[in-house]
Design a protein around this motif. Structure first.
Motif: not given
Ligand code: SF4
Length: 370
Positions: A74-75, A77-78, A82, A370
């Motif tokens: 997930e990280l 992909e995130s 970004n 952010k």
């Protein structure tokens, strides 16, 4: 050899102990023996006795590893997303840690700096940029932002790898970690070269226009400029005098008769409507106003929007008239060029400024989130 427990525990105690290894229902008790006990319940009893810890449950370890893998995916992909978002932003962006070492940047920054993001990672600006002025400015901004976290906006000049100087507006702000502590800086560079150039041209054009109007006001001949609703934008005292005593008195109070309706002061106003509607460049004719013969020369200033006119009192000796007329026409033509240029610049500048401001608002708003 299978491990054993001595004590007996209640159902509630066993169930509570099982939750430490994430066993919440009967179906989760798989009794795989991975921990060395025959059943999950025996292992739970051993934990209650203080002989074992949850980490000895093989199934729990597998679950934790699976969770970590999912989180890592997930990280990744995130982070990828970004970076994709940052790369889609046309303005160059770079973010640095508290010591000013680069963490990352977007594609536009790679282009402006002529360097790849992997080559600047963990490096301070002077290690990959030879622009001393910008490097010192960056250091000063970092030091200032560490003292007073917030945003700073400064204008400076940077060079493209090709060697062209560009004027930029540098927006710099701090970003924070989960605890809200300053973790680094994010910089966004907006190319304002064209805006600065246009502002300079606009200032020159405005000065020229003001000088031209001031010259026109001092002319012995009358002059007037009106919009497409025949509202007077500018005129001089000579025009008011030609229109009669009453108008001259009004002009003493409202200099230039700005905002006055031409129809109320000039009986031949129809010729202004005609030239504005037709968009014709120039038109001249002799008319009579207040028993005076007048030669009126009309000019289109902005097609279908603004027109001007020079009015010559033909009772003035011919030679003098001719000289005045020639000078006046020259000034009007210069003024016409200037006013057209201003109209163009104002339109262009407003649209560009709006675009730049929209980007700034969007980007800074993103940074704040952010
Ligand atoms: S390793 Fe975990 S799941 Fe397997 S028997 Fe032991 S307690 Fe139950």
């Amino acid at each position: 050899m299978e491990k054993k427990t001595k004590k007996k525990y209640t159902e509630t105690e066993i169930k509570q102990a099982l939750t430490f290894v994430e066993i919440f229902e009967k179906k989760d008790e798989i009794d795989c023996k991975g921990c060395g006990y025959d059943t999950c319940r025996d292992f739970a009893a051993a934990m209650l006795e203080g002989k074992e810890t949850p980490s000895k449950c093989v199934e729990l370890s597998k679950k934790v590893i699976d969770k970590l893998k999912r989180k890592e995916k997930e990280l990744r992909e995130s982070l990828f997303l970004n970076q994709e978002i940052l790369d889609a932003v046309p303005a160059p962006i770079i973010y640095e840690d508290k010591e000013g070492k680069a963490i990352g940047c977007n594609k536009a920054y790679e282009d402006i700096a002529g360097i790849k993001r992997f080559d600047i990672k963990d490096k301070k600006l002077p290690e990959y940029s030879d622009n001393k002025v910008y490097n010192e400015l960056n250091d000063k901004l970092n030091a200032s932002l560490l003292k007073n976290p917030g945003k700073q906006v400064v204008e400076t000049v940077v060079k493209y790898p090709g060697g062209d100087d560009i004027t930029i507006e540098l927006h710099k702000a701090v970003f924070t970690d989960r605890e809200g502590r300053t973790a680094g800086f994010v910089s966004i560079l907006f190319d304002i070269t064209e805006r600065v150039k246009q502002n300079k041209e606009l200032a020159v054009a405005k000065n020229t226009a003001e000088l031209s109007v001031s010259l026109l006001k001092k002319m012995p001949s009358g002059f007037v400029i009106v919009d497409d609703s025949l509202i007077i934008i500018e005129s001089n005292t000579a025009f008011a005098r030609l229109m009669g005593e009453d108008v001259a008195i009004i002009e003493e109070i409202n200099q230039g008769l700005k905002g006055a309706d031409l129809r109320a002061v000039f009986p031949h106003h129809i010729i202004f409507s005609t030239i504005i509607e037709s968009g014709e460049e120039f038109y001249s004719k002799d008319i009579e106003v207040n028993n005076k013969k007048i030669k009126i020369s009309l000019f289109t200033i902005e097609k279908n929007k603004t027109a001007g006119a020079i009015l010559l009192d033909l009772s003035i000796p011919d030679v003098k008239n001719e000289e005045v007329r020639k000078r006046a026409e020259e000034v009007i033509r210069e003024n016409l060029d200037t006013v057209q240029k201003i109209a163009y610049l104002l339109g262009e500048n407003a649209s560009k400024t709006e675009n730049v401001l929209s980007s700034v608002i969007r980007l800074l708003s993103d940074n704040e989130k952010k």
